[in-house]
Structures are given as C-alpha cells and as structure tokens.
Write an enzyme that holds these catalytic residues in place. Structure first.
Site, PDB file in Angstrom:
ATOM      1  CB  SER A  61     -42.794  -6.607  26.472  1.00 54.95           C
ATOM      2  OG  SER A  61     -42.847  -7.293  25.255  1.00 54.95           O
TER       3      SER A  61
HETATM    4  N1  SAM Z   1     -44.070  -4.727  21.071  1.00 57.02           N
HETATM    5  C1  SAM Z   1     -45.410  -4.962  21.497  1.00 57.02           C
HETATM    6  C2  SAM Z   1     -45.974  -3.864  22.345  1.00 57.02           C
HETATM    7  O1  SAM Z   1     -45.265  -2.898  22.662  1.00 57.02           O
HETATM    8  O2  SAM Z   1     -47.163  -3.971  22.671  1.00 57.02           O
HETATM    9  C3  SAM Z   1     -45.607  -6.296  22.138  1.00 57.02           C
HETATM   10  C4  SAM Z   1     -45.496  -7.380  21.154  1.00 57.02           C
HETATM   11  S1  SAM Z   1     -46.178  -8.919  21.615  1.00 57.02           S
HETATM   12  C5  SAM Z   1     -45.099  -9.447  22.903  1.00 57.02           C
HETATM   13  C6  SAM Z   1     -45.669  -9.863  20.174  1.00 57.02           C
HETATM   14  C7  SAM Z   1     -46.444  -9.526  18.931  1.00 57.02           C
HETATM   15  O3  SAM Z   1     -45.838 -10.222  17.845  1.00 57.02           O
HETATM   16  C8  SAM Z   1     -47.905  -9.973  18.955  1.00 57.02           C
HETATM   17  O4  SAM Z   1     -48.737  -8.877  18.743  1.00 57.02           O
HETATM   18  C9  SAM Z   1     -48.001 -10.983  17.816  1.00 57.02           C
HETATM   19  O5  SAM Z   1     -49.230 -10.959  17.129  1.00 57.02           O
HETATM   20  C10 SAM Z   1     -46.854 -10.531  16.912  1.00 57.02           C
HETATM   21  N2  SAM Z   1     -46.352 -11.524  15.969  1.00 57.02           N
HETATM   22  C11 SAM Z   1     -46.150 -12.854  16.147  1.00 57.02           C
HETATM   23  N3  SAM Z   1     -45.658 -13.409  15.014  1.00 57.02           N
HETATM   24  C12 SAM Z   1     -45.547 -12.398  14.101  1.00 57.02           C
HETATM   25  C13 SAM Z   1     -45.097 -12.314  12.747  1.00 57.02           C
HETATM   26  N4  SAM Z   1     -44.649 -13.383  12.080  1.00 57.02           N
HETATM   27  N5  SAM Z   1     -45.113 -11.117  12.134  1.00 57.02           N
HETATM   28  C14 SAM Z   1     -45.545 -10.004  12.784  1.00 57.02           C
HETATM   29  N6  SAM Z   1     -45.995 -10.017  14.054  1.00 57.02           N
HETATM   30  C15 SAM Z   1     -45.986 -11.201  14.712  1.00 57.02           C
END
Ligand code: SAM
Length: 216
Positions: A61
């Site tokens: 993000s």
């Molecule tokens: N917070 C992160 C950072 O600082 O880099 C960015 C997160 S990114 C916008 C969203 C993340 O959510 C992705 O890595 C994706 O694989 C994960 N994601 C999506 N669905 C998920 C789930 N059900 N459980 C865990 N992670 C999930």
C-alpha cells in the site's frame, strides 16, 4: 543511519502535516526502513507516496494509507494486534514499533513466499514482536485471539464474523469492504459487545481471497 533516512523523514513529515498523524505514528514510520521491504528494483521509489508491485499480483500500500490506518487504529504500547494481509511485512513492522516489545502483532498471509520474505526482513531488523502466519486470514487467527485491534489490508465482500468474534470488547477493526467500489470501515465493539460501524471513505485495495472473502 541509512542512505534513505532523509528522504523517509521528508515523506513522513509531509504525511504528518497533511493527515495530522500522531507522534507515535510519525516516530514509527521514520524508524522503519520501507526500502528494505519492497522488491530490490523498486528501492529507489520506496519513499514516493504510491503503491508498488510486490509479485504474485499483489501490492504494498502507499505510505499515506499505512499512515492513515495506523492513525485511525489509535494504537497503544502493549496492544495485541491482528493484521490480515502481510504482503511485504512493512505495515505490520510500523504497527510493531508502536505497540512495542510488550505488545504483539500477528500477521496472516495466504501466499507462503511473501510470508517467508517478510520473516526474513524482520529477522534482519531484529523485530521480535511480530508473528507471521501462513493461511486464510478471512477466518482470523483464533490461536492468539482476542485482539485489541484488527486490520485488514485487502478488500472483503463483507465484514467477516470471525474477525468480529476475535475482537476484544473496547476493540477496533479496520476493514476495506467492496469490489470495484470499496470503502474503509471503522468498526468498534463496546464493553458490552455492541458493534458500531463508520464509513471512513473510498479506498482501493487488492481483494481478500478466502472462505469469508472473494473466490480465488
Ligand atoms: N500490508 C502489506 C504491506 O505492508 O506490504 C500490503 C498488503 S497487500 C495490499 C494485501 C495482501 O493481502 C496480499 O499480500 C494478499 O496476498 C493478502 N491476502 C489476500 N487475501 C488474504 C487472506 N484471505 N488471508 C491472508 N492474506 C490475504
């Protein structure tokens, strides 16, 4: 002192002035080296205020979104926090600096390779109050519940019940909800378990994929 510190400080001070960040959020964001979390070929862009690709079709993000979410969460030392969506691990690292060593951040990521990379960066930086779990975070993480704060960094079709159950009375949950049009919700559980929801405004996140999320 790292070579990016001045650039990082300038970005964080600009975000502080624009969004009225708390001192704790400012301090944590100045401390955490975002460039070590992004893929190496994006290091030079780590202190520009936009999201970056991190592989597997996912993104880290934009710094302002991390800042706003940390501010809205009203984090305090010693809190137990659950993050859903580790990605690079950067956002959880910022939260971990605010809750301190008396606190705990549990972060759940469904893509094992991303989780492993985040663990490696935490080890390099000596951050010991973060636990990275591989799994479907749409179900939360029962093993360490209840949590003072929960936040989700991917957009869900609706607020998962299991996250509400795993929140302490007096706790706060932040979650983007929606598909093409998404809104960030601030959910509060009062001392009696009563839930209230406030819509913070429009946001853009990758989808939450899982049992209480979207289909893969
Ligand atoms: N917070 C992160 C950072 O600082 O880099 C960015 C997160 S990114 C916008 C969203 C993340 O959510 C992705 O890595 C994706 O694989 C994960 N994601 C999506 N669905 C998920 C789930 N059900 N459980 C865990 N992670 C999930």
């Amino acid at each position: 002192m790292d070579e990016y510190r001045e650039k990082r400080k300038r970005l964080v001070e600009r975000l502080r002035d624009e969004f009225g960040l708390s001192d704790d959020v400012v301090k944590a964001m100045i401390e955490v080296p975002r460039h070590l979390f992004v893929p190496p070929h994006y290091r030079g862009e780590a202190y520009n205020d936009y999201p970056l690709p991190i592989g597997h079709g996912q993104t880290i993000s934009a710094p302002h979104m991390v800042a706003i979410m940390c501010n809205l969460l009203d984090l305090k030392r010693g809190m137990r926090v659950l993050e859903i969506g580790t990605g690079t691990g950067y956002h959880a690292a910022v939260v971990s600096r605010i809750v301190g060593d008396e606190g705990l951040v549990v972060t759940v990521e469904r893509i094992a390779e991303l989780a492993e990379r985040a663990r490696e960066v935490y080890q390099t930086l000596g951050y010991r109050n973060i636990r990275v779990v591989v799994g479907d975070g749409s179900r939360g993480y029962e093993e360490e519940a209840p949590y003072d704060r929960i936040y989700v960094t991917a957009s869900a079709p609706k607020i998962p019940d299991k996250l509400l159950f795993q929140l302490k009375p007096g706790g706060k949950l932040l979650i983007p909800v929606g598909d093409f049009i998404q809104y960030l919700y601030i959910v509060e559980k009062d001392e009696y378990g009563q839930i209230t929801k406030k819509n913070w405004g429009a946001v853009r996140f990758v989808p939450l994929v899982g049992e209480e999320g979207f289909e893969d």
